[in-house]
Design a protein around this motif. Structure first.
Motif, short mmCIF file in Angstrom:
data_model
loop_
_atom_site.label_atom_id
_atom_site.label_comp_id
_atom_site.label_asym_id
_atom_site.label_seq_id
_atom_site.Cartn_x
_atom_site.Cartn_y
_atom_site.Cartn_z
N LYS A 176 -3.72 -4.31 0.10
CA LYS A 176 -4.35 -5.16 1.12
C LYS A 176 -5.26 -6.24 0.53
CE LYS A 176 -3.48 -2.31 5.07
NZ LYS A 176 -3.61 -0.94 5.46
N HIS A 224 -1.47 6.83 5.28
CA HIS A 224 -1.23 6.32 3.93
C HIS A 224 -0.02 5.40 3.85
CE1 HIS A 224 -4.39 8.93 2.47
NE2 HIS A 224 -3.87 9.91 3.18
N ASP A 231 -7.01 6.86 -1.68
CA ASP A 231 -6.27 5.74 -1.12
C ASP A 231 -7.28 4.72 -0.58
OD1 ASP A 231 -4.82 3.92 0.32
OD2 ASP A 231 -3.72 5.40 1.52
N GLY A 237 0.82 -1.20 0.00
CA GLY A 237 0.00 0.00 0.00
C GLY A 237 0.86 1.25 0.00
N SER A 238 1.90 1.24 0.83
CA SER A 238 2.78 2.41 0.89
C SER A 238 3.42 2.70 -0.46
CB SER A 238 3.89 2.17 1.92
OG SER A 238 3.37 1.80 3.15
C1 LIG Z 1 -2.33 -0.05 5.34
C2 LIG Z 1 -2.52 1.19 4.56
C3 LIG Z 1 -1.52 1.66 3.71
C4 LIG Z 1 -0.16 1.03 3.64
O1 LIG Z 1 -0.19 -0.24 3.09
P1 LIG Z 1 1.05 -1.24 3.38
O2 LIG Z 1 0.74 -2.40 2.52
O3 LIG Z 1 1.00 -1.53 4.84
O4 LIG Z 1 2.27 -0.52 2.98
C5 LIG Z 1 -1.79 2.77 2.93
N1 LIG Z 1 -2.98 3.38 3.00
C6 LIG Z 1 -3.97 2.96 3.80
C7 LIG Z 1 -5.27 3.67 3.79
C8 LIG Z 1 -3.77 1.86 4.63
O5 LIG Z 1 -4.73 1.47 5.47
#
Ligand SMILES: *Cc1c(COP(=O)(O)O)cnc(C)c1O
Length: 451
Positions: free
Chosen positions: A285, A151, A256, A117-118
């Motif tokens: 995720k 984020h 996001d 996600g990051s």
């Molecule tokens: C968890 C999350 C991220 C980061 O994702 P990772 O896979 O942990 O790097 C980014 N944005 C939101 C909204 C999240 O909940």
């Protein structure tokens, strides 16, 4: 005699450094070594079972060791485990991009893969900045974000986050974002509706956009629920107004949906509830059903074409991660989308969501519960020291941790965020399992607020 759990926990503590953890806690807080999963259940090495109420950090959608997703991954592993995605391609990446583009809000026709996600957030931030640079607007260098937003943890993602807990220590390393107040409806006035509150809190955002548009690349938000920010929620009207203002002032909108995507909020994507399409949609995720790390940024043909030119124009987006578009992860994602396609997931979730709401409705009257709030398959219970004034328990008291420990004793993985107990379960949870969670949470809150 030591249990196997204990032996594994000792070996772990000798070599591992765990995420988001003060390791000293594990001098007294036992680590839980898991040997297998099935559906919503996790089983440790001593044979104790835990209902995974938080989908293992919000990634799992259709249960642990899901046979269908597992078979897709093993099938893919026998054919091709990985190939670089520059110069080469593969069918799972192509098919997944086709299907994501077809499912996403209108106008999002290009898919760029990353692996967390990051990293998806980093991609969206860089692409937005680079779009304006390629379009002759190099003065656009800043981002607008929300207080209480989250984020991810890499430096760019952290810089547009609004949670001091994760951010403060790294302040000197971070670019300076412009921060608007959160539309968080927990803060609405007495008698004010969610819609009115979110509309009113947009006024500050509107001013910020109008004032800084000339230097702003994009506004980044988590649509509808600020998950890491204690599951604070807001009304879709905010997103509609945000889309209008971003358009009017030529600022990108980054949605996001890493946590809220894939049916979590009651629609496949949260943006649908506002009827808006962002310029960048970040997914992660649940994208792989919780199987493998994969993320994607969907964007528009307009953005894509600002990078599309002769090589020597040096306009290309030269960003890469080694495992970009990994075939195993794409296979897991395709199997996950198959389940959405063939089963009435969103409708079923509607029933599960109302069961969750009913199961904890009585807690709203608890003298130490300020609010029970819900958006789709996310339900949160906010514990407070004083209900009338909504005075929180001091964070140092770690009341949520008491709920966590009680959950483990009773066979539930609840992992409160500060003083907020929440359910964000896999979509295969049974109604009786929801009732079980509700009673464990109720008992846990009783214990946590005592004394
Ligand atoms: C968890 C999350 C991220 C980061 O994702 P990772 O896979 O942990 O790097 C980014 N944005 C939101 C909204 C999240 O909940």
């Amino acid at each position: 005699m030591s249990s196997i759990n204990q032996l594994l926990a000792d070996r772990d503590r000798a070599v591992l450094w765990h995420p988001c953890t003060q390791m000293q806690d594990h001098e007294w807080l036992p680590l839980v070594p898991i040997r297998r999963g099935e559906g919503v259940w996790l089983e440790d090495h001593d044979g104790r079972r835990y209902l995974d109420a938080i989908s293992s950090w919000w990634v799992n959608l259709f249960g642990h060791a899901n046979p269908r997703i597992g078979a897709a991954v093993t099938g893919q592993a026998r054919r091709l485990e990985h190939v670089l995605l520059a110069g080469f391609t593969h069918e799972p990446a192509i098919e997944l991009a086709e299907r994501l583009v077809a499912l996403a809000p209108p106008g999002l026709s290009r898919c760029f893969y990353a692996d967390s996600g990051s990293s998806a957030v980093e991609v969206a931030l860089k692409m937005s900045f680079h779009y304006w640079r390629n379009s002759g607007r190099p003065a656009k260098t800043r981002f607008i974000c929300l207080e209480n937003g989250y984020h991810g943890e890499t430096l760019g993602a952290l810089a547009v986050g609004g949670l001091p807990l994760y951010k403060e220590a790294y302040g000197p390393l971070l670019m300076q974002a412009l921060v608007a107040p959160s539309p968080d409806c927990y803060q609405r006035a007495d008698g004010e509706s969610w819609m009115d509150h979110s509309r009113r809190s947009f006024e500050s955002m509107a001013r910020l956009i109008a004032e800084h548009a000339h230097q702003t690349c994009a506004v980044i938000v988590e649509p509808l629920v600020q998950c890491a920010g204690n599951m604070r929620m807001y009304h879709p009207v905010y997103l509609r107004l945000l889309r209008e203002y971003c358009d009017r002032h030529q600022v990108h909108l980054i949605a996001d949906e890493v946590a809220v995507g894939f049916g979590r909020t009651g629609t496949l994507f949260a943006c649908e509830q506002a009827g808006v399409s962002p310029d960048f949609l970040c997914l992660g995720k649940g994208l792989t059903g919780g199987y493998l790390p994969l993320s994607a940024v969907l964007t528009t043909e307009n953005v894509y074409s600002a990078f599309y030119d002769r090589y020597t124009s040096l306009k290309a987006f030269l960003h890469s991660h080694s495992y970009t578009g990994n075939p195993l992860a794409c296979a897991a994602a395709l199997a996950t989308l198959d389940i959405f396609e063939e089963e009435p997931v969103i409708e079923r979730n509607r029933e599960l969501a109302s069961r969750m709401g009913e199961a904890v409705a009585h807690l709203a009257n608890h003298p130490h519960v300020a609010e029970v709030r819900q958006t789709g398959m996310i339900l949160a219970i906010e514990m407070v020291r004083d209900k009338a004034s909504r005075t929180p328990f001091p964070w140092q008291e770690r009341r949520g941790l008491k709920v966590y420990r009680h959950g483990l004793e009773r066979g539930a993985l609840l992992r409160p965020l500060g003083n907020v107990v929440y359910f964000m379960p896999p979509y295969v949870i049974a109604p009786e399992e929801i009732d079980f969670l509700a009673s464990v949470a109720g008992e846990g809150i009783e214990i946590a607020v005592a004394e």
